[in-house]
Design a protein around this motif. Structure first.
Motif, PDB file in Angstrom:
ATOM      1  N   ALA A 180       1.754 -26.417   2.355  1.00  0.00           N
ATOM      2  CA  ALA A 180       2.310 -27.416   3.266  1.00  0.00           C
ATOM      3  C   ALA A 180       3.623 -27.967   2.718  1.00  0.00           C
ATOM      4  CB  ALA A 180       1.311 -28.556   3.446  1.00  0.00           C
ATOM      5  N   PRO A 181       4.678 -27.996   3.538  1.00  0.00           N
ATOM      6  CA  PRO A 181       6.002 -28.330   3.029  1.00  0.00           C
ATOM      7  C   PRO A 181       6.333 -29.814   3.022  1.00  0.00           C
ATOM      8  CG  PRO A 181       6.165 -27.632   5.300  1.00  0.00           C
ATOM      9  CD  PRO A 181       4.718 -27.538   4.932  1.00  0.00           C
ATOM     10  N   ALA A 182       5.376 -30.671   3.374  1.00  0.00           N
ATOM     11  CA  ALA A 182       5.694 -32.074   3.639  1.00  0.00           C
ATOM     12  C   ALA A 182       6.492 -32.725   2.509  1.00  0.00           C
ATOM     13  CB  ALA A 182       4.398 -32.858   3.858  1.00  0.00           C
ATOM     14  N   SER A 183       7.742 -32.975   2.767  1.00  0.00           N
ATOM     15  CA  SER A 183       8.662 -33.763   1.923  1.00  0.00           C
ATOM     16  C   SER A 183       8.687 -33.321   0.462  1.00  0.00           C
ATOM     17  CB  SER A 183       8.320 -35.258   2.002  1.00  0.00           C
ATOM     18  OG  SER A 183       7.074 -35.526   1.400  1.00  0.00           O
ATOM     19  N   ALA A 184       8.538 -32.016   0.195  1.00  0.00           N
ATOM     20  CA  ALA A 184       8.572 -31.549  -1.187  1.00  0.00           C
ATOM     21  C   ALA A 184       9.981 -31.682  -1.754  1.00  0.00           C
ATOM     22  CB  ALA A 184       8.115 -30.095  -1.254  1.00  0.00           C
ATOM     23  N   SER A 185      10.066 -32.006  -3.050  1.00  0.00           N
ATOM     24  CA  SER A 185      11.354 -32.036  -3.727  1.00  0.00           C
ATOM     25  C   SER A 185      11.849 -30.613  -3.924  1.00  0.00           C
ATOM     26  CB  SER A 185      11.221 -32.725  -5.085  1.00  0.00           C
ATOM     27  OG  SER A 185      10.941 -34.095  -4.908  1.00  0.00           O
ATOM     28  N   GLU A 186      13.149 -30.442  -4.015  1.00  0.00           N
ATOM     29  CA  GLU A 186      13.746 -29.121  -4.117  1.00  0.00           C
ATOM     30  C   GLU A 186      14.656 -29.038  -5.337  1.00  0.00           C
ATOM     31  OE1 GLU A 186      15.793 -28.708  -0.439  1.00  0.00           O
ATOM     32  OE2 GLU A 186      13.982 -28.237   0.712  1.00  0.00           O
ATOM     33  N   ILE A 187      14.533 -27.931  -6.043  1.00  0.00           N
ATOM     34  CA  ILE A 187      15.418 -27.605  -7.153  1.00  0.00           C
ATOM     35  C   ILE A 187      15.948 -26.202  -6.893  1.00  0.00           C
ATOM     36  CG2 ILE A 187      15.579 -27.199  -9.639  1.00  0.00           C
ATOM     37  CD1 ILE A 187      13.231 -29.164  -9.984  1.00  0.00           C
ATOM     38  N   PHE A 188      17.241 -26.014  -7.047  1.00  0.00           N
ATOM     39  CA  PHE A 188      17.846 -24.721  -6.751  1.00  0.00           C
ATOM     40  C   PHE A 188      18.319 -24.050  -8.031  1.00  0.00           C
ATOM     41  CE2 PHE A 188      17.862 -26.673  -2.652  1.00  0.00           C
ATOM     42  CZ  PHE A 188      17.794 -25.624  -1.743  1.00  0.00           C
ATOM     43  N   VAL A 189      18.084 -22.721  -8.059  1.00  0.00           N
ATOM     44  CA  VAL A 189      18.555 -21.877  -9.155  1.00  0.00           C
ATOM     45  C   VAL A 189      19.312 -20.711  -8.533  1.00  0.00           C
ATOM     46  CG1 VAL A 189      17.899 -20.585 -11.218  1.00  0.00           C
ATOM     47  CG2 VAL A 189      16.477 -22.489 -10.449  1.00  0.00           C
ATOM     48  N   ALA A 190      20.406 -20.307  -9.151  1.00  0.00           N
ATOM     49  CA  ALA A 190      21.192 -19.196  -8.624  1.00  0.00           C
ATOM     50  C   ALA A 190      21.788 -18.397  -9.773  1.00  0.00           C
ATOM     51  CB  ALA A 190      22.313 -19.713  -7.711  1.00  0.00           C
ATOM     52  N   PRO A 191      21.992 -17.087  -9.574  1.00  0.00           N
ATOM     53  CA  PRO A 191      22.600 -16.278 -10.645  1.00  0.00           C
ATOM     54  C   PRO A 191      23.948 -16.808 -11.099  1.00  0.00           C
ATOM     55  CG  PRO A 191      21.646 -14.858  -8.972  1.00  0.00           C
ATOM     56  CD  PRO A 191      21.564 -16.246  -8.433  1.00  0.00           C
ATOM     57  N   GLY A 192      24.685 -17.436 -10.226  1.00  0.00           N
ATOM     58  CA  GLY A 192      25.984 -17.985 -10.612  1.00  0.00           C
ATOM     59  C   GLY A 192      25.944 -19.455 -10.938  1.00  0.00           C
ATOM     60  N   GLY A 193      24.741 -19.997 -11.147  1.00  0.00           N
ATOM     61  CA  GLY A 193      24.604 -21.424 -11.413  1.00  0.00           C
ATOM     62  C   GLY A 193      24.945 -21.783 -12.847  1.00  0.00           C
ATOM     63  N   ASN A 194      24.698 -23.056 -13.168  1.00  0.00           N
ATOM     64  CA  ASN A 194      24.995 -23.575 -14.500  1.00  0.00           C
ATOM     65  C   ASN A 194      23.905 -24.571 -14.857  1.00  0.00           C
ATOM     66  OD1 ASN A 194      26.125 -25.225 -16.691  1.00  0.00           O
ATOM     67  ND2 ASN A 194      28.053 -24.176 -16.236  1.00  0.00           N
ATOM     68  N   ASP A 195      23.361 -24.446 -16.054  1.00  0.00           N
ATOM     69  CA  ASP A 195      22.274 -25.344 -16.447  1.00  0.00           C
ATOM     70  C   ASP A 195      22.731 -26.771 -16.682  1.00  0.00           C
ATOM     71  OD1 ASP A 195      20.273 -23.512 -16.147  1.00  0.00           O
ATOM     72  OD2 ASP A 195      20.090 -23.012 -18.272  1.00  0.00           O
ATOM     73  N   SER A 196      24.018 -27.003 -16.632  1.00  0.00           N
ATOM     74  CA  SER A 196      24.527 -28.374 -16.688  1.00  0.00           C
ATOM     75  C   SER A 196      24.571 -29.022 -15.307  1.00  0.00           C
ATOM     76  CB  SER A 196      25.931 -28.394 -17.306  1.00  0.00           C
ATOM     77  OG  SER A 196      25.893 -27.904 -18.629  1.00  0.00           O
ATOM     78  N   ASN A 197      24.351 -28.224 -14.260  1.00  0.00           N
ATOM     79  CA  ASN A 197      24.366 -28.748 -12.897  1.00  0.00           C
ATOM     80  C   ASN A 197      23.111 -29.563 -12.610  1.00  0.00           C
ATOM     81  OD1 ASN A 197      26.820 -27.592 -12.317  1.00  0.00           O
ATOM     82  ND2 ASN A 197      25.963 -25.773 -11.322  1.00  0.00           N
ATOM     83  N   PRO A 198      23.124 -30.340 -11.526  1.00  0.00           N
ATOM     84  CA  PRO A 198      21.943 -31.146 -11.176  1.00  0.00           C
ATOM     85  C   PRO A 198      20.837 -30.354 -10.494  1.00  0.00           C
ATOM     86  CG  PRO A 198      23.724 -31.581  -9.641  1.00  0.00           C
ATOM     87  CD  PRO A 198      24.299 -30.721 -10.727  1.00  0.00           C
ATOM     88  N   GLY A 199      21.067 -29.080 -10.137  1.00  0.00           N
ATOM     89  CA  GLY A 199      20.025 -28.282  -9.508  1.00  0.00           C
ATOM     90  C   GLY A 199      19.937 -28.474  -8.014  1.00  0.00           C
ATOM     91  N   THR A 200      21.005 -28.905  -7.386  1.00  0.00           N
ATOM     92  CA  THR A 200      21.041 -29.022  -5.936  1.00  0.00           C
ATOM     93  C   THR A 200      21.437 -27.685  -5.328  1.00  0.00           C
ATOM     94  OG1 THR A 200      23.356 -29.696  -5.963  1.00  0.00           O
ATOM     95  CG2 THR A 200      21.694 -31.448  -6.124  1.00  0.00           C
ATOM     96  N   LYS A 201      21.380 -27.624  -4.004  1.00  0.00           N
ATOM     97  CA  LYS A 201      21.780 -26.399  -3.321  1.00  0.00           C
ATOM     98  C   LYS A 201      23.245 -26.084  -3.583  1.00  0.00           C
ATOM     99  CE  LYS A 201      21.907 -24.325   1.304  1.00  0.00           C
ATOM    100  NZ  LYS A 201      21.623 -24.545   2.748  1.00  0.00           N
ATOM    101  N   GLU A 202      24.065 -27.133  -3.618  1.00  0.00           N
ATOM    102  CA  GLU A 202      25.496 -26.944  -3.843  1.00  0.00           C
ATOM    103  C   GLU A 202      25.819 -26.696  -5.302  1.00  0.00           C
ATOM    104  OE1 GLU A 202      24.107 -29.506  -2.255  1.00  0.00           O
ATOM    105  OE2 GLU A 202      24.500 -28.808  -0.203  1.00  0.00           O
ATOM    106  N   MET A 203      25.016 -27.244  -6.219  1.00  0.00           N
ATOM    107  CA  MET A 203      25.273 -27.110  -7.651  1.00  0.00           C
ATOM    108  C   MET A 203      23.976 -26.679  -8.350  1.00  0.00           C
ATOM    109  SD  MET A 203      27.690 -30.449  -8.331  1.00  0.00           S
ATOM    110  CE  MET A 203      28.152 -29.877  -9.972  1.00  0.00           C
ATOM    111  N   PRO A 204      23.618 -25.385  -8.198  1.00  0.00           N
ATOM    112  CA  PRO A 204      22.324 -24.921  -8.711  1.00  0.00           C
ATOM    113  C   PRO A 204      22.319 -24.730 -10.215  1.00  0.00           C
ATOM    114  CG  PRO A 204      23.541 -23.092  -7.777  1.00  0.00           C
ATOM    115  CD  PRO A 204      24.360 -24.323  -7.502  1.00  0.00           C
ATOM    116  N   LEU A 205      21.122 -24.682 -10.754  1.00  0.00           N
ATOM    117  CA  LEU A 205      20.919 -24.317 -12.147  1.00  0.00           C
ATOM    118  C   LEU A 205      21.066 -22.805 -12.311  1.00  0.00           C
ATOM    119  CD1 LEU A 205      17.744 -26.510 -12.794  1.00  0.00           C
ATOM    120  CD2 LEU A 205      20.095 -27.054 -13.442  1.00  0.00           C
TER     121      LEU A 205
END
Length: 697
Positions: A19-44
């Motif tokens: 069930a997806p109800a209001s789950a928190s989201e963390i984003f990771v991407a191959p071009g991300g950076n572990d200094s980022n906050p982990g948002t869709k725009e600034m993934p880990l």
């Protein structure tokens, strides 16, 4: 609990957990950076950083309502070691922790390394020196070119050698079949094995009946053709017949298109490409890491990994290293690990995932893993087999695996490294459900359950294997089947499966094989046909099994084997055959067998004999020939008659309304309810996948 109630309960749990109800989201991407906050725009960039972010979230105030989803954007996530999740990474039933593909993107956890810089040289060979592989720094047994598994250089290129004889060993048994034979040496035919300079990096792949072994070499005496192994084999050599084998990875074996060879001292890789493969442009890769994901619970201490989900992920390319002393398994590649291993996992889910290009098994739900599900996954191109559940040891109930589900998965094209791997293996554990899967193209068995010879209590019961489509297994080994069982297994059900095309041209393979000690098993409403040996076999010591309402057709050697089995029921079945026996043996020991209400039909107009008896003679034989209770005679209510299949030549086993089986209580089997479920593209995938790659046999 009946299987339909169990799957309904499991699906309800899945719906709640996802069930997806209001789950928190963390984003990771191959071009991300572990200094980022982990948002869709600034993934880990890494899964470890995302995992640690969830730990911080839990320490700061706990998981939010609906849980946390770690979204992986499409692309490749190279792995040189597995992602490890511990009990502190657990979710809760209404707050799961999910690792999921973002929308329709395809994230790949990649355990391989790409190889470049190959140059052409003489005789069509391409080569490159791999610095990482020098001095045994990187050892791999598998190489892929444009996604196709190339062949580790082998001799002979086709067929196999056979051991020429045994080497005397005073420490071996002095009587019986293995008298005086060594486990550490054997006699080879002249010229098959030589004292190559790279002998320590050469191995033999040996197989016989239900097992395979990878044996390493210590010394070869060219004068005597005695071969000494680096470590002892599990069995004396040769075993049974003169054990077949091939020789892998010696320099002279590289002599055919599609082969490769690695000098593990110098790091020199040599490849002969297949026609059409341009190695200057091809993607060439080899595996690096053995595991890609580990759920590391400690069930004996009550520390579990709970409510973690993996959805839409691809796990691609895993390694397996042959020990210096070699590797020799008992059966079913039982000692081989998996790309994904879970110990002490509870309520964990693998859904819509793909596991491919393995050197081992794909997924192993180990000790203490309960109420986990592998659902709608594509598992293929396997070094061993697909999914393992439980252990080979009968563990304490509190740490025993069980209650797990493998549902709606396509498992195929396996046995490339460990030929005895099976599609789904269930060890000493109970209450598991294997349903609506398609399993095909394996060296050995489709589904194997139970791990004890004999009828002692062994921790195995109430496993349900239902609605599976199992075909084209047993493609190289013998003494197995579409479904294979061992040992006492009360309440276990094998029902509504379609099993066909089992075994290879010279093989001994069965549709359903209840091996030694199998007891308490219900075999109901299966359609089994076209097997190299028997349709249903009950081996030594089997008892208290019920075989009812099955269609058994065209076993090439026999249809039913109940020779030494006792106190079994064979009732309301349809048996159809040609050029073979109905029952395996013409004479049975005086064991009770309850056989009635069956329809028998032979299509080649030859006389029908039942264990060597005419119909009238058979019907005069008592079902319980000894003892106080004599019972009725054989096959009361049975008939010899055409069962009236819709189209027997096309293997359409639907019955016409006038079939004589209905008058004997036969219940129709819904063939449309067997196999994969869901959208058309998923259900049609097996046909397309078989065009891409068949088992390496």
């Amino acid at each position: 609990m009946p299987y339909h109630r169990r799957i309904a309960s499991w699906l309800l749990w899945t719906a709640i957990a996802c069930a997806p109800a209001s789950a928190s989201e963390i984003f990771v991407a191959p071009g991300g950076n572990d200094s980022n906050p982990g948002t869709k725009e600034m993934p880990l960039a890494t899964l470890e950083k995302a995992r640690d972010a969830v730990r911080e979230l839990k320490r700061a105030g706990g998981l939010p309502q609906g849980g946390v989803t770690i979204y992986l954007r499409g692309g490749e996530y190279p792995r040189s070691e597995p992602l490890v999740l511990s009990p502190e990474d657990s979710g809760k039933v209404d707050r799961p922790v999910s690792f999921a593909a973002y929308q329709d993107e395809k994230p790949v956890l990649f355990g391989g390394r790409r190889i470049t810089g190959l140059k052409p040289c003489e005789d069509g060979v391409w080569q490159a020196t791999l610095p990482e592989a020098k001095g045994g720094g990187w050892v791999f047994r598998t190489l892929y070119v444009n996604g196709t598994r190339y062949t580790l250089a082998r001799s002979p290129n086709h067929g196999r050698y056979r051991m020429a004889g045994a080497v005397p060993d005073a420490d071996s048994p002095q009587s019986g079949r293995d008298a005086g034979k060594s486990k550490g040496a054997f006699l080879a035919a002249p010229g098959t094995i030589q004292a190559w300079p790279d002998l320590a990096t050469v191995n033999l792949k040996v197989w016989n009946s239900w097992w395979t072994a990878l044996l390493t070499l210590k010394h070869v005496n060219p004068a005597t053709d005695v071969v000494e192994l680096a470590g002892p084999a599990r069995r004396t050599l040769p075993n049974n017949e003169l054990s077949p084998f091939i020789v892998e990875n010696h320099r002279g074996a590289l002599d055919a298109p599609g082969e490769w060879q690695l000098d593990r001292v110098s790091g020199l890789l040599r490849i002969i490409p297949r026609p059409g493969d341009d190695l200057s442009r091809a993607e060439i890769l080899a595996p690096v890491t053995e595991h890609l994901l580990i759920l590391a619970g400690e069930p004996a201490q009550g520390r579990l990994v709970e409510h973690v989900q993996f959805r839409g992920l691809v796990f691609r390319c895993s390694n397996w290293t042959l020990p210096p002393e070699g590797h020799d398994d008992t059966q079913a590649a039982v000692a081989v690990g998996a790309v994904i291993e879970a110990t002490g996992a509870r309520h964990c889910l693998f859904e819509g995932c793909e596991v491919a290009q393995t050197d081992s098994y794909a997924i192993w739900l180990r000790s203490g893993s309960r109420d986990c599900a592998v659902r709608h996954c594509h598992i293929h191109d396997l070094g061993a087999g697909g999914v393992k559940i439980g252990e080979s040891l009968c563990e304490r109930p509190e740490v025993r695996a069980g209650g797990n589900c493998v549902h709606n998965c396509l498992i195929h094209n396996g046995g490339h490294v460990h030929g005895s791997g099976v599609g789904v293996w269930i060890g000493a554990c109970s209450d598991n459900l294997v349903t609506h899967n398609e399993i095909c193209d394996l060296w050995y068995t489709g589904v194997s359950l139970g791990w004890r010879w004999g009828t002692t209590l062994n921790g195995t019961h109430n496993n349900h294997i239902t609605h599976n489509h199992i075909h084209h297994v047993m493609q190289r080994l013998d003494d197995g089947g579409g479904i294979y069982s061992l040992g006492l297994q009360p309440q276990t059900v094998l029902a509504h499966n379609h099993i066909h095309d089992i075994g290879h041209i010279h093989g001994k393979a069965h549709g359903i094989y209840l091996d030694e000690g199998s007891a308490g098993i219900l075999v109901e409403s299966n359609v089994i046909h076209d097997t190299r040996s028997g349709i249903v076999r009950l081996q030594v010591g089997t008892s208290s099994n019920i075989i009812v309402n099955n269609i058994c057709a065209f076993g090439e050697a026999f249809q039913v084997d109940m020779e030494v089995a006792r106190t079994n029921i064979f009732q309301n079945n349809i048996v159809c055959w040609q050029r073979a026996k109905l029952f395996r043996y013409d004479k049975w020991p005086n064991y009770e067998k309850f056989i009635s209400q069956n329809v028998y039909w032979r299509t080649d107009d030859e006389p029908i004999l039942l264990a060597g008896h005419t119909w009238d003679e058979w019907r005069a034989i008592r079902q319980t020939p000894t003892g106080f209770y004599k019972g009725a005679t054989m096959d009361q209510g049975s008939v010899i008659a055409d069962p009236q299949f819709v189209d027997l030549a096309r293997r359409d086993f639907h019955l016409k309304p006038t079939s004589p089986a209905y008058a004997r209580g036969f219940q129709p089997i819904d063939m449309d309810a067997i196999g994969l479920t869901g959208e058309g593209a998923w259900r049609s995938l097996p046909a397309r996948a078989r065009e891409i790659g068949r088992a390496h046999v």
